[in-house]
Scaffold this motif. Structure first.
Motif, mmCIF file in Angstrom:
data_model
loop_
_atom_site.group_PDB
_atom_site.id
_atom_site.type_symbol
_atom_site.label_atom_id
_atom_site.label_comp_id
_atom_site.label_asym_id
_atom_site.label_seq_id
_atom_site.Cartn_x
_atom_site.Cartn_y
_atom_site.Cartn_z
ATOM 1 N N GLY A 16 0.822 -1.211 0.000
ATOM 2 C CA GLY A 16 0.000 0.000 0.000
ATOM 3 C C GLY A 16 0.856 1.260 0.000
ATOM 4 N N VAL A 17 1.955 1.226 0.781
ATOM 5 C CA VAL A 17 2.851 2.404 0.829
ATOM 6 C C VAL A 17 3.464 2.635 -0.555
ATOM 7 C CG1 VAL A 17 5.028 3.268 1.778
ATOM 8 C CG2 VAL A 17 3.345 2.224 3.288
ATOM 9 N N SER A 18 3.859 1.537 -1.212
ATOM 10 C CA SER A 18 4.432 1.675 -2.567
ATOM 11 C C SER A 18 3.400 2.306 -3.504
ATOM 12 C CB SER A 18 4.836 0.309 -3.128
ATOM 13 O OG SER A 18 5.673 -0.349 -2.228
ATOM 14 N N LEU A 19 2.152 1.852 -3.386
ATOM 15 C CA LEU A 19 1.069 2.381 -4.233
ATOM 16 C C LEU A 19 0.854 3.864 -3.941
ATOM 17 C CD1 LEU A 19 -1.256 1.834 -6.231
ATOM 18 C CD2 LEU A 19 -2.704 1.342 -4.255
ATOM 19 N N PHE A 20 0.854 4.220 -2.655
ATOM 20 C CA PHE A 20 0.651 5.617 -2.259
ATOM 21 C C PHE A 20 1.756 6.503 -2.843
ATOM 22 C CE2 PHE A 20 1.700 8.893 1.035
ATOM 23 C CZ PHE A 20 0.634 9.726 0.778
ATOM 24 N N LEU A 21 3.007 6.022 -2.724
ATOM 25 C CA LEU A 21 4.123 6.819 -3.247
ATOM 26 C C LEU A 21 4.065 6.910 -4.769
ATOM 27 C CD1 LEU A 21 6.885 5.515 -0.847
ATOM 28 C CD2 LEU A 21 6.023 7.848 -0.960
ATOM 29 N N PHE A 22 3.553 5.860 -5.421
ATOM 30 C CA PHE A 22 3.396 5.915 -6.881
ATOM 31 C C PHE A 22 2.352 6.972 -7.253
ATOM 32 C CE2 PHE A 22 1.222 4.495 -10.787
ATOM 33 C CZ PHE A 22 2.279 4.668 -11.667
ATOM 34 N N ILE A 23 1.278 7.025 -6.462
ATOM 35 C CA ILE A 23 0.241 8.048 -6.734
ATOM 36 C C ILE A 23 0.848 9.444 -6.587
ATOM 37 C CG2 ILE A 23 -1.945 9.004 -5.889
ATOM 38 C CD1 ILE A 23 -2.633 6.038 -5.051
ATOM 39 N N ILE A 24 1.679 9.631 -5.545
ATOM 40 C CA ILE A 24 2.346 10.934 -5.362
ATOM 41 C C ILE A 24 3.252 11.228 -6.550
ATOM 42 C CG2 ILE A 24 4.103 12.127 -3.972
ATOM 43 C CD1 ILE A 24 2.785 11.006 -1.525
ATOM 44 N N GLN A 25 3.954 10.208 -7.018
ATOM 45 C CA GLN A 25 4.833 10.374 -8.184
ATOM 46 C C GLN A 25 4.046 10.863 -9.394
ATOM 47 O OE1 GLN A 25 7.708 10.603 -6.781
ATOM 48 N NE2 GLN A 25 8.614 9.701 -8.607
ATOM 49 N N VAL A 26 2.892 10.234 -9.616
ATOM 50 C CA VAL A 26 2.069 10.605 -10.774
ATOM 51 C C VAL A 26 1.588 12.047 -10.624
ATOM 52 C CG1 VAL A 26 -0.073 10.108 -12.027
ATOM 53 C CG2 VAL A 26 1.383 8.229 -11.249
ATOM 54 N N ALA A 27 1.095 12.376 -9.430
ATOM 55 C CA ALA A 27 0.542 13.728 -9.212
ATOM 56 C C ALA A 27 1.625 14.795 -9.357
ATOM 57 C CB ALA A 27 -0.086 13.794 -7.829
ATOM 58 N N THR A 28 2.784 14.602 -8.671
ATOM 59 C CA THR A 28 3.846 15.620 -8.743
ATOM 60 C C THR A 28 4.480 15.629 -10.138
ATOM 61 O OG1 THR A 28 5.350 14.002 -7.775
ATOM 62 C CG2 THR A 28 4.421 15.641 -6.286
ATOM 63 N N GLY A 29 4.560 14.454 -10.759
ATOM 64 C CA GLY A 29 5.122 14.364 -12.114
ATOM 65 C C GLY A 29 4.300 15.160 -13.102
ATOM 66 N N ILE A 30 2.987 15.076 -12.984
ATOM 67 C CA ILE A 30 2.113 15.829 -13.896
ATOM 68 C C ILE A 30 2.320 17.333 -13.684
ATOM 69 C CG2 ILE A 30 -0.321 16.412 -14.359
ATOM 70 C CD1 ILE A 30 -0.926 13.391 -13.855
ATOM 71 N N LEU A 31 2.450 17.736 -12.430
ATOM 72 C CA LEU A 31 2.680 19.167 -12.145
ATOM 73 C C LEU A 31 4.023 19.636 -12.717
ATOM 74 C CD1 LEU A 31 1.347 19.388 -8.483
ATOM 75 C CD2 LEU A 31 0.276 20.323 -10.527
ATOM 76 N N LEU A 32 5.040 18.802 -12.568
ATOM 77 C CA LEU A 32 6.367 19.184 -13.101
ATOM 78 C C LEU A 32 6.344 19.262 -14.619
ATOM 79 C CD1 LEU A 32 8.780 17.055 -10.867
ATOM 80 C CD2 LEU A 32 8.497 19.520 -10.813
ATOM 81 N N LEU A 33 5.540 18.393 -15.215
ATOM 82 C CA LEU A 33 5.451 18.331 -16.679
ATOM 83 C C LEU A 33 4.924 19.636 -17.280
ATOM 84 C CD1 LEU A 33 6.031 16.247 -18.814
ATOM 85 C CD2 LEU A 33 3.705 15.397 -18.594
ATOM 86 N N MET A 34 4.213 20.402 -16.464
ATOM 87 C CA MET A 34 3.671 21.677 -16.960
ATOM 88 C C MET A 34 4.787 22.680 -17.261
ATOM 89 S SD MET A 34 0.416 22.134 -14.525
ATOM 90 C CE MET A 34 -0.928 20.959 -14.554
ATOM 91 N N TYR A 35 5.943 22.503 -16.631
ATOM 92 C CA TYR A 35 7.035 23.465 -16.831
ATOM 93 C C TYR A 35 8.270 22.852 -17.476
ATOM 94 C CZ TYR A 35 4.430 26.652 -13.875
ATOM 95 O OH TYR A 35 3.467 27.478 -13.374
#
Lengths: 359, 491
Positions: free
Chosen positions: A43-62
């Motif tokens: 579950g922790v791995s899944l949670f961190l993957f979700i954070i990766q996706v969310a922050t990755g999308i934000l970084l992708l904007m710039y």
């Protein structure tokens, strides 16, 4: 208020038969025993993957994936974009914590022998998720286009080049040419934000589907235990809430790491400069890197590096196929060999990683 | 017999001086005897050899040409069996001369203090480089010393006597056709310039103490100026000049100071050249000239300094000081910066403090505005300097706190640039012109300080934010924990 919620519930229930889902959730349970804590790392791995996706999308904007603008765009994110520093730092820390969580999850599954029949495919999909996570890490490391990442990528992509026949082809495929250049950056960018996430999500969905369908693995000792003595906890809400509690703690750790130890940007990569002394890969590749360093240049007239790469490939395949060559565990017999192999593997990774930092 | 010995000893110097002794020894030399009566070209060597220093010490033609000088039979005297070599190949002459002149034991029989390192030194010279390739036209022993009429170096008539050597060197070095065969880039105006120099004028007036070619370039081991072993290599020049100019005994009578070198080594130029080995830094010749060496006049000082400090020279030339200095015959750059002892300029040289050079001329009760301008310029430079320091500190503090301030760090370069421009603009002595870079620098420094301060504020904001976030997450976690406890209690 309660009436409105019921109306919404009924609206969905008519269309999607929520009762069946509720029934499934109510019946789903998690074994409670001495090693239950290891269940949470998936579950922790899944949670961190979700954070990766969310922050990755934000970084992708710039982020701009070109040799001329990559470093500057990350610099812009860190210096100018509101909370950009936090997003980048969280993304970098979360990536490392995710790989750590995936490793812990994998070894816990290995030691509790949860890979045994009928969960062979859960193990195999999990193994590929680990490989994809490492590829995520390797490809993402180059994206800021700083000196360390540039030369670490150069060293890292050199390794497959030693393979006979396909080595050179594979090296050029990775680098999009003979050397690490802007073309490599574009390739890694595409791999990191499009190809890998696509494949990862499909494999992750399969992995989760298998877990849900087959339920959470029970410990080996439960095979002979009468049902009355098997302690269980409802998946919903008990396990889900405990999972959530751990996620909150991980989030807190992540925030503290991001604020107190912001991920450094370093200097922009200069392909014409000489490599700085002591170039090392990320910690999760260090044990392999250190092993290759320890192998002599020639072993019985075979290239040492080639021998190392082939050895890792063989060990990797054996690790992947463990549910198939471990014939004792599925039949209910104790297999101490697996425990010894696991302990040796863990100790080897830890010792080599420490040596990698010290030497 | 004893009396005769005394007479001989007393007469010996006279014999040596008059050449009687030489003639006597030549008389025993059958080569000389024969050639003295041959007429034309074959007699010329014999005619001049009587004065040659070798003839005076008893050496015969055979000493260099080989053969048997005692035989009056030309066939026998000039036979190969007797070792006759005829006219030596020009490129072989250094080795031939070096047989005796490089043999210390042999040479000491003539003079215990005589030098014997000529050949060794020559072999390292720029001339020898061509000579070993077999080029007979390049300078070697006889090119400078002559062939059959070689005189001691201290002989006024010697070709290499200081007052004569310039002719010897310029015979080749003023010949563009000759020189371009070896080094087309080498100037051929050395003699012309030398004639205009203080050294040249003195030499031409017969002062043999003044520097001539060999004084600086040395005699046998002449090397190209860009050869680090050369006595005229840019880093070696100060010491080469100092050999004479720092020797108070030698320079007595010229009524010029002898402390130039000791001042120069302490100067900003001297340190750059001699300590840091910065070959771009000026040596003596960059200001005084080399072949045309003269002390720069009052009017030409800014031109001399301006060859390197061109912007400062231009600013000065268009400043109000130019006219004022010219009228009062004040040396330009020299008056504030000195000459040989030029020290790194400091901001304290500007302004109205005791250390300021402005107050040498401008006084508080000055009718002109110079005093006030000096005070304002110093105040602005000082403020800019302080702002630059503050900005550096703030940026470093922000960086230490892990904040990204690379833009502000980069802007500090512009502040530094503005400070340098302001210090340069002092030479315009125009407050309006000076204010342009100074104000730009102040604006940039203020911007950097603000960026740094904002970054530090942001750093604390992040920690406060983290504290609040941690608190919220912890409360949520606690609530969740209570909820789990409650649910599990129910069960």
């Amino acid at each position: 208020m309660a009436g409105t919620i019921k109306k919404i519930h009924d609206w969905f229930d008519i269309r999607y038969r929520l009762d069946a889902l509720k029934q499934f959730m109510a019946e789903k349970s998690v074994p409670v025993h001495r090693g239950s804590m290891w269940y949470y790392f998936g579950g922790v791995s899944l949670f961190l993957f979700i954070i990766q996706v969310a922050t990755g999308i934000l970084l992708l904007m710039y982020y701009k994936g070109s040799e001329d603008a990559a470093f500057e765009s990350v610099q812009f994110v860190v210096a100018k974009v509101r909370f950009g520093w936090l997003i980048r730092s969280v993304h970098s820390w979360s990536a490392n914590l995710m790989i750590l969580a995936v490793f812990i999850h994998m070894f816990s599954v290995f030691f509790t022998k949860a890979y045994r029949r009928p969960r062979e495919l859960t193990w195999i999909t999990g193994f590929f998720l680990l490989v994809f996570s490492l590829t995520f890490g390797f490809s993402g490391y180059l994206l800021p286009w700083n000196t360390l990442s540039f030369f670490a990528t150069k060293v890292g992509t050199d390794i497959p080049g030693v393979l006979p026949l396909v080595g050179q082809y594979f090296l050029e495929l990775l680098r999009a040419g003979q050397d690490v250049t802007g073309a490599t950056l574009s390739r890694f960018f595409g791999l990191h934000v499009a190809l890998l996430p696509g494949i990862f999500v499909v494999v992750l969905a399969l992995h989760l589907l298998f877990v849900q369908r087959q339920g959470i693995s029970e410990p080996e000792s439960w095979v002979t235990l009468p049902d009355s003595q098997k302690k269980r906890m409802p998946f919903f809400p008990n396990f889900v809430l405990r999972d959530l509690l751990l996620w909150l703690i991980v989030l807190n750790i992540l925030a503290i790491l991001a604020v107190f130890f912001p991920w450094e940007l370093g200097q922009k990569a200069d392909p014409f400069a000489s490599a700085p002394a002591g170039i090392k890969p990320e910690w999760y590749f260090l044990f392999a890197f250190q092993t290759l360093k320890f192998i002599p240049a020639k072993v019985f007239s075979i290239d040492g590096e080639l021998l190392g790469v082939l050895a890792f490939a063989v060990v990797g395949v054996l690790w992947l196929l463990v549910p198939f060559w471990d014939r004792r565990t599925p039949t209910g017999r104790r297999n101490r060999l697996i425990n010894y192999v696991g302990i040796v593997a863990v100790l080897y990774v830890i010792v080599m990683t420490i040596l990698g930092y010290l030497l | 017999m004893r009396n005769l010995t005394w007479v001989a000893l007393i007469l010996l110097p006279f014999c040596l001086g008059s050449g009687a002794f030489a003639q006597a020894s030549s008389a025993k030399d059958q080569c000389y005897t024969c050639h003295a009566g041959l007429g034309d070209q074959l007699q010329k060597p014999a005619d001049v050899y009587v004065k040659d220093v070798h003839s005076r010490v008893g050496l015969t033609c055979a000493s260099c040409h080989g053969g048997d000088a005692t035989s009056d039979d030309p066939e026998k005297a000039m036979s190969k069996q007797a070792g006759f070599i005829g006219v030596p190949k020009r490129s072989a002459i250094p080795t031939l001369c070096g047989k005796c002149h490089g043999n210390a034991e042999y040479m000491k029989t003539y003079d215990p203090n005589v030098r014997t390192d000529q050949l060794e030194k020559y072999r390292g010279s720029v001339h020898a480089r061509e000579n070993v390739r077999g080029d007979g036209n390049i300078a070697q022993c006889v090119t400078c010393h002559g062939v059959h009429d070689i005189l001691p170096v201290n002989n006024l008539d010697s070709r290499v006597y200081p007052t004569n050597v310039i002719k010897v060197c310029s015979a080749c070095h003023s010949d563009a056709n000759f020189i371009k065969a070896y080094n087309p880039g080498l100037p051929v105006d050395q003699l012309e310039k030398y004639r205009t120099s203080v050294h040249g004028k003195r030499i031409l007036s017969g002062d043999s103490k003044a520097a001539s070619c060999a004084s600086c370039h040395s005699s046998h081991d002449i090397r190209a100026a860009n050869d680090p072993k050369s006595s005229v290599y840019v880093i070696s020049i100060p010491q080469t000049c100092a050999r004479c100019h720092s020797d108070a005994q030698y320079m007595r009578g010229y009524r010029i100071p002898t402390d130039q070198y000791s001042k120069f080594v302490k100067s900003v130029h001297g340190k750059a050249l001699l300590e840091k080995h910065d070959t771009g830094a000026p040596s003596c010749n960059r200001c005084h000239g080399n072949h045309g060496a003269v002390p720069p006049g009052v009017k030409s000082i800014s031109n001399v300094c301006g060859t390197c400090h061109s912007l400062n020279a231009d600013l000065f030339a268009s400043s109000p000081h130019k006219k004022a200095f010219d009228e009062r015959k004040i040396p330009e750059c020299d008056v504030c910066h000195g000459n040989h002892e030029v020290e790194p300029p400091t901001d304290d040289m500007l302004g109205v403090s005791q250390a300021a050079t402005c107050t040498n001329c401008h006084k508080p009760d000055d009718q002109s505005k110079g005093y006030a301008v000096a005070a304002q310029m110093w105040a602005l430079v000082d403020t800019l300097k302080r702002m630059d320091d503050s900005a550096k500190k703030v940026i470093a503090d922000a960086e230490n706190k892990g904040m990204e301030v690379s833009d502000a760090r980069f802007a500090l370069n512009d502040v530094r640039q503005a400070l340098i421009e302001s210090r340069t603009m002092v030479h315009s002595f125009d407050l309006m012109k000076f204010k342009l870079p100074a104000s730009r620098g102040l604006e940039l420094a203020a911007g950097s300080v603000k960026t740094g301060e904002d970054a530090i504020k942001n750093y604390y904001f992040r920690r406060t934010g983290l504290g609040i976030l941690t608190l919220i997450i912890s409360i949520l976690a606690l609530g969740l924990y209570m909820k789990i406890r409650k649910i599990e209690k129910k069960r």
